[in-house]
Design a protein around this motif. Structure first.
Motif, PDB file in Angstrom:
ATOM      1  N   THR A 146      -2.054  29.840  19.242  1.00 50.50           N
ATOM      2  CA  THR A 146      -3.140  30.423  20.030  1.00 50.50           C
ATOM      3  C   THR A 146      -4.516  29.841  19.712  1.00 50.50           C
ATOM      4  O   THR A 146      -5.525  30.366  20.194  1.00 50.50           O
ATOM      5  CB  THR A 146      -3.193  31.953  19.819  1.00 50.50           C
ATOM      6  N   THR A 164       1.701  44.063  15.702  1.00 49.93           N
ATOM      7  CA  THR A 164       0.842  43.471  16.729  1.00 49.93           C
ATOM      8  C   THR A 164      -0.619  43.535  16.323  1.00 49.93           C
ATOM      9  O   THR A 164      -1.350  42.537  16.426  1.00 49.93           O
ATOM     10  CB  THR A 164       1.060  44.195  18.079  1.00 49.93           C
ATOM     11  N   TYR A 223       1.629  31.775  14.739  1.00 53.33           N
ATOM     12  CA  TYR A 223       0.957  32.456  15.861  1.00 53.33           C
ATOM     13  C   TYR A 223      -0.461  31.904  16.034  1.00 53.33           C
ATOM     14  O   TYR A 223      -0.893  31.620  17.153  1.00 53.33           O
ATOM     15  CB  TYR A 223       0.923  33.969  15.622  1.00 53.33           C
ATOM     16  N   CYS A 237       2.368  34.577  11.078  1.00 54.35           N
ATOM     17  CA  CYS A 237       0.972  34.641  11.484  1.00 54.35           C
ATOM     18  C   CYS A 237       0.345  33.248  11.572  1.00 54.35           C
ATOM     19  O   CYS A 237      -0.444  32.969  12.474  1.00 54.35           O
ATOM     20  CB  CYS A 237       0.188  35.523  10.521  1.00 54.35           C
ATOM     21  N   SER A 290       5.552  39.625  17.616  1.00 57.39           N
ATOM     22  CA  SER A 290       5.746  41.010  17.174  1.00 57.39           C
ATOM     23  C   SER A 290       7.004  41.647  17.749  1.00 57.39           C
ATOM     24  O   SER A 290       7.659  42.437  17.062  1.00 57.39           O
ATOM     25  CB  SER A 290       4.517  41.860  17.489  1.00 57.39           C
ATOM     26  N   VAL A 319       1.007  37.161  21.303  1.00 53.87           N
ATOM     27  CA  VAL A 319       1.281  38.006  20.135  1.00 53.87           C
ATOM     28  C   VAL A 319       2.634  38.696  20.313  1.00 53.87           C
ATOM     29  O   VAL A 319       3.341  38.945  19.339  1.00 53.87           O
ATOM     30  CB  VAL A 319       0.143  39.023  19.866  1.00 53.87           C
ATOM     31  N   ARG A 347      -6.024  37.060  13.592  1.00 51.68           N
ATOM     32  CA  ARG A 347      -6.467  36.074  14.597  1.00 51.68           C
ATOM     33  C   ARG A 347      -7.963  36.201  14.827  1.00 51.68           C
ATOM     34  O   ARG A 347      -8.682  35.197  14.929  1.00 51.68           O
ATOM     35  CB  ARG A 347      -5.679  36.277  15.908  1.00 51.68           C
ATOM     36  N   PHE A 372      -1.432  41.029  13.495  1.00 47.39           N
ATOM     37  CA  PHE A 372      -1.520  39.664  14.034  1.00 47.39           C
ATOM     38  C   PHE A 372      -2.891  39.459  14.680  1.00 47.39           C
ATOM     39  O   PHE A 372      -3.553  38.440  14.454  1.00 47.39           O
ATOM     40  CB  PHE A 372      -0.443  39.411  15.095  1.00 47.39           C
ATOM     41  N   LEU A 373      -3.310  40.418  15.492  1.00 48.57           N
ATOM     42  CA  LEU A 373      -4.569  40.292  16.221  1.00 48.57           C
ATOM     43  C   LEU A 373      -5.779  40.360  15.289  1.00 48.57           C
ATOM     44  O   LEU A 373      -6.758  39.630  15.495  1.00 48.57           O
ATOM     45  CB  LEU A 373      -4.658  41.360  17.315  1.00 48.57           C
TER      46      LEU A 373
END
Length: 164
Positions: free
Chosen positions: A94, A143, A90, A87, A110, A106, A150, A146-147
């Motif tokens: 991003t 997924t 990632y 993460c 993922s 992502v 973020r 992660f989002l």
């Protein structure tokens, strides 16, 4: 063909070593505001992962029959090291991306994690799916987390901006 327990423990040890090696580049830099953000991401992700894993485990969807740390029913290695590190990387990738870039990138994280997890489910006793849990559900949960992390770090950045 399922691997033997000793091979499974060696896989976990290798993943632990990989996680520690992946952590080193993050810590080699001088402390900065950006480094503090990555630590926040790491700890938020650890918290979310462990919390969700406890729920999924207690409900009986996912089990970890072979574990480096036998006192835990969750995957401590994944929840507190590997997934948070992924993460952080990632979020670094991003940081200045558009929404399209965030949503596309992502998948770079993922998809491989879900793929490796699927291989481990099929060939080892490290992870066992039950009650309808499958690789697709794992992919979606990976997924989404992660989002979510973020989005949280974006909110933190927004409120942490210093006036010029």
């Amino acid at each position: 063909m399922k691997l033997k327990r000793k091979s499974e423990i060696n896989i976990l040890r290798s993943l632990f070593a990989f996680g520690i090696i992946s952590f080193i580049p993050l810590m080699r830099k001088k402390p900065t505001k950006e480094m503090n953000e990555w630590l926040i991401v790491f700890f938020i992700k650890s918290y979310i992962s462990s919390y969700l894993d406890i729920i999924v485990n207690k409900k009986g969807f996912v089990k970890y029959p072979v574990n480096l740390f036998k006192i835990f029913n969750t995957s401590v290695l994944f929840d507190y090291l590997l997934f948070p590190l992924a993460c952080v990387y990632y979020n670094q990738l991003t940081k200045n991306s558009t929404l399209k870039g965030i949503l596309t990138r992502v998948l770079f994280f993922s998809v491989p994690i879900a793929f490796v997890e699927d291989i481990l489910v099929k060939n080892t006793k490290l992870i066992k799916y039950k009650k309808g849990w499958n690789s697709i559900i794992s992919f979606i949960s990976l997924t989404l987390t992660f989002l979510v992390v973020r989005a949280l770090i974006s909110v933190i950045r927004y409120f942490n901006k210093s006036p010029n």
